[in-house]
Scaffold this active site. Sequence first.
Site, mmCIF file in Angstrom:
data_model
loop_
_atom_site.group_PDB
_atom_site.id
_atom_site.type_symbol
_atom_site.label_atom_id
_atom_site.label_comp_id
_atom_site.label_asym_id
_atom_site.label_seq_id
_atom_site.Cartn_x
_atom_site.Cartn_y
_atom_site.Cartn_z
ATOM 1 N N CYS A 12 0.798 -1.221 0.000
ATOM 2 C CA CYS A 12 0.000 0.000 0.000
ATOM 3 C C CYS A 12 0.833 1.276 0.000
ATOM 4 C CB CYS A 12 -0.896 0.070 1.228
ATOM 5 S SG CYS A 12 -2.043 -1.280 1.336
ATOM 6 N N GLY A 38 0.748 0.057 -5.161
ATOM 7 C CA GLY A 38 -0.474 -0.732 -5.171
ATOM 8 C C GLY A 38 -1.371 -0.295 -6.297
ATOM 9 N N ASN A 112 -0.869 1.344 5.781
ATOM 10 C CA ASN A 112 0.163 0.676 4.984
ATOM 11 C C ASN A 112 0.902 -0.251 5.916
ATOM 12 O OD1 ASN A 112 2.128 -0.041 3.092
ATOM 13 N ND2 ASN A 112 3.429 1.695 3.636
ATOM 14 N N GLY A 113 0.984 -1.538 5.552
ATOM 15 C CA GLY A 113 1.686 -2.497 6.398
ATOM 16 C C GLY A 113 0.805 -3.698 6.656
ATOM 17 N N TYR A 252 14.055 -2.337 -3.731
ATOM 18 C CA TYR A 252 13.127 -2.610 -4.810
ATOM 19 C C TYR A 252 11.860 -1.759 -4.864
ATOM 20 C CZ TYR A 252 9.593 -5.409 -7.268
ATOM 21 O OH TYR A 252 8.600 -5.823 -8.088
#
Length: 468
Positions: A12, A38, A112-113, A252
Amino acid sequence: MLAEIKGLNEECGIFGVWGHPDAAQLTYYGLHSLQHRGQEGTGIVVSDGKTLKGVKGEGLVTEIFTADAMKELTGTAAIGHVRYATAGGGGYENVQPLLFHSQSGSLALAHNGNLVNANSLKHQLETQGSIFQTSSDTEVLAHLIRRSGFANMNDRVKNALSMLKGAYAYLIMTENELMVALDPHGLRPLSLGCLGDAYVVASETCAFDVVGVEYIRDIMPGELLIINEKGLTSEQFAVSSTKAMCMMEYVYFSRPDSNIQGINVHTARKNMGKRLAVEAPIEADVVTGVPDSSISAAIGYAEAAGIPYEMGLVKNKYVGRTFIQPSQALREQGVKMKLSAVRGVVEGKRVVMVDDSIVRGTTSRRIVSLLKDAGATEVHVVISSPPIKNPCFYGIDTATKEELIASDKSVEEIRELIGADSLTFLSLDGMVKALGQDGNGGFCLGCFTGNYPTEIYPDTLQYYYQRG
Ligand code: SF4
């Protein structure tokens, strides 16, 4: 590498604005620049000081927020979200921000997570009478806030946050407040900026640049920021024991133009490539990187090795999104559609192919064969991170342990499977030092080492070892 073909996906991105007349528009542009985090769903909730209202849907930012949809989003505060679904799965109801209305007021959440104790908490809450609207772990926080016995909203939020374990960057908005919270290990990036008198929060600083926001600082692990008409206040809701920023953000996920903890992502990747050239010197004619995220490391490798960097692989940006194709076989076909080898660059050459990581190995095998089919005489694969041997429990969809090629295969076995002439991974020490840090302090390296910064709950382990 391309997220959707690699089998390595971020979960996210979040963006929030407080105190700006164009809050929703700013959030739209911010989310657009976080789209790489996302692509399955997105939403924006705005506050005009009296009510919260939102627009969300399954699709890209440009698909969901039409001109008509944006007209609905009036207010001076907004939170937004882009989602890649893993824990809890996809579906419209799981698209965030989640919005809850009750007699005591409304609450919007963007996360997010991934929480590692979500299932235990959910079970506990359900036995107390909570009914969940979604299957996402994010909703747990809303129920914990509602059920907290404290009278004051800030105390309820702090109390609820203290029960969560895992990775979380949360934006919590009511009619008259924006709260920003980061987990005690700081596993996910989250930065604070300003635009005139307005405050802006984003998963990555690249989202600031696009709307002219001035960076102030990163949110601290265990910190709760409260932004309202009185201004901004900061509190620690938890003591940060070990700081553990996700290393894969540097390797990445994040955009090269983002800075995380003061380290530019492109520079970090370039340094990883330079270290790789020292650890893996190879006699070759050209160096090429797998677009997009490996280009920086390839430039670093070429510079340090004194071998020309060439664009030996190009990406077709306008092919449909392969992430909606579920089977591995289709994903492999997707690689062929998305990447092409440049014959004029690689024909008759010994090629060093730099990639950021190997997940299942199928994509690497296909790229090696693309280069060989285009006439490369040798293909040496160098990876700018160590082998990924373990799953991630914190919101990165790295696949199950069984699917990770490095979980049970040696480097030589992987080399043989992908058909490369040689294969080298960057050392753990080299990767950490590429960020200008000594030792392992400050980063989560769980997927490389199997040592995770938090306790992992049995129900979470079961999920990660059985799915797929
Ligand atoms: S386990 Fe790996 S992908 Fe997950 S947070 Fe840690 S470093 Fe990042």
